[in-house]
Design a protein around this motif. Structure first.
Motif, PDB file in Angstrom:
ATOM      1  N   ALA A  25       0.835  -1.195   0.000  1.00  0.00           N
ATOM      2  CA  ALA A  25       0.000   0.000   0.000  1.00  0.00           C
ATOM      3  C   ALA A  25       0.870   1.247   0.000  1.00  0.00           C
ATOM      4  O   ALA A  25       1.912   1.295   0.661  1.00  0.00           O
ATOM      5  CB  ALA A  25      -0.922   0.012   1.210  1.00  0.00           C
ATOM      6  N   PHE A  27       0.888   4.799   1.318  1.00  0.00           N
ATOM      7  CA  PHE A  27       0.300   5.707   2.299  1.00  0.00           C
ATOM      8  C   PHE A  27       1.016   7.048   2.211  1.00  0.00           C
ATOM      9  O   PHE A  27       2.226   7.096   1.978  1.00  0.00           O
ATOM     10  CB  PHE A  27       0.481   5.174   3.730  1.00  0.00           C
ATOM     11  CG  PHE A  27      -0.384   4.004   4.065  1.00  0.00           C
ATOM     12  CD1 PHE A  27      -1.697   4.190   4.495  1.00  0.00           C
ATOM     13  CD2 PHE A  27       0.108   2.716   3.969  1.00  0.00           C
ATOM     14  CE1 PHE A  27      -2.492   3.102   4.816  1.00  0.00           C
ATOM     15  CE2 PHE A  27      -0.680   1.628   4.284  1.00  0.00           C
ATOM     16  CZ  PHE A  27      -1.983   1.825   4.716  1.00  0.00           C
ATOM     17  N   VAL A  66      -0.713  -4.755   6.221  1.00  0.00           N
ATOM     18  CA  VAL A  66      -0.805  -3.412   6.811  1.00  0.00           C
ATOM     19  C   VAL A  66      -1.113  -3.514   8.304  1.00  0.00           C
ATOM     20  O   VAL A  66      -0.490  -2.852   9.129  1.00  0.00           O
ATOM     21  CB  VAL A  66      -1.866  -2.559   6.070  1.00  0.00           C
ATOM     22  CG1 VAL A  66      -2.229  -1.312   6.854  1.00  0.00           C
ATOM     23  CG2 VAL A  66      -1.371  -2.203   4.665  1.00  0.00           C
ATOM     24  N   LEU A  76      -8.706  -0.151   2.011  1.00  0.00           N
ATOM     25  CA  LEU A  76      -7.846   0.218   0.894  1.00  0.00           C
ATOM     26  C   LEU A  76      -8.633   0.965  -0.168  1.00  0.00           C
ATOM     27  O   LEU A  76      -9.801   0.680  -0.398  1.00  0.00           O
ATOM     28  CB  LEU A  76      -7.231  -1.029   0.266  1.00  0.00           C
ATOM     29  CG  LEU A  76      -6.334  -1.857   1.174  1.00  0.00           C
ATOM     30  CD1 LEU A  76      -5.913  -3.148   0.466  1.00  0.00           C
ATOM     31  CD2 LEU A  76      -5.114  -1.057   1.609  1.00  0.00           C
ATOM     32  N   GLY A 102      -3.381   3.384  -0.035  1.00  0.00           N
ATOM     33  CA  GLY A 102      -3.676   3.265   1.390  1.00  0.00           C
ATOM     34  C   GLY A 102      -4.295   4.521   1.969  1.00  0.00           C
ATOM     35  O   GLY A 102      -4.752   4.526   3.107  1.00  0.00           O
TER      36      GLY A 102
END
Length: 160
Positions: A25, A27, A66, A76, A102
């Motif tokens: 992801a 972020f 995660v 997500l 994310g």
């Protein structure tokens, strides 16, 4: 014409190509910096994520990783990147990597898994490129562009 003999499913599967799959992801924080994590077992930093377990979808694996790595049970966003990489000397199977959005996260919410990770940082995109592996450096700008445009991107051995 006589009917053709069918190959038993286990024999057919044994002859099919094998590959590894991973999901991660992207972020960011409120300032637009990207999250990278430093595992004990690597010389470089990574997106949050990891290998798919047997029977998992990429989304399930990403959410699990995660939660394990940074303690967030995050919903997500869309799929940003699919990257197919060829086998290497150290990894004799091809690898397909899925990178999901994310979203934005407050660094104070992160609870690092100290059994797997040494550190996390929110850094500028330029700084991330100095920390990530060669594959991570390829994926980061493509993932950010995909997030900006809302279009999933496909990489194959580094080429779009």
């Amino acid at each position: 014409m006589p009917p053709r003999e069918q190959t038993p499913p286990d024999e057919w599967l044994a002859g099919r190509p094998r590959f590894l799959a991973a999901a991660g992801a992207l972020f960011t924080d409120a300032e637009g910096r990207v999250l990278v994590v430093k595992p004990h077992y690597r010389d470089h930093w990574l997106f949050v994520g990891g290998q798919l377990d047997e029977g998992e979808t990429p989304e399930q694996a990403c959410r699990r990783e995660v939660k394990e790595e940074i303690g967030l049970d995050a919903a997500l966003g869309g799929l940003l990147v699919v990257d197919w990489t060829q086998p290497t000397r150290d990894r004799p199977l091809p690898l397909v990597v899925f990178i999901f959005d994310g979203g934005t996260v407050d660094p104070a919410r992160i609870r690092l898994d100290r059994d797997e990770l040494d550190e996390f940082r929110f850094v500028s995109v330029a700084a991330s490129l100095g920390l990530l592996s060669a594959n991570g450096r390829r994926r980061m700008p493509v993932a950010l562009d995909a997030k900006r445009t809302g279009t999933t991107r496909y990489l194959s051995a580094g080429a779009e």
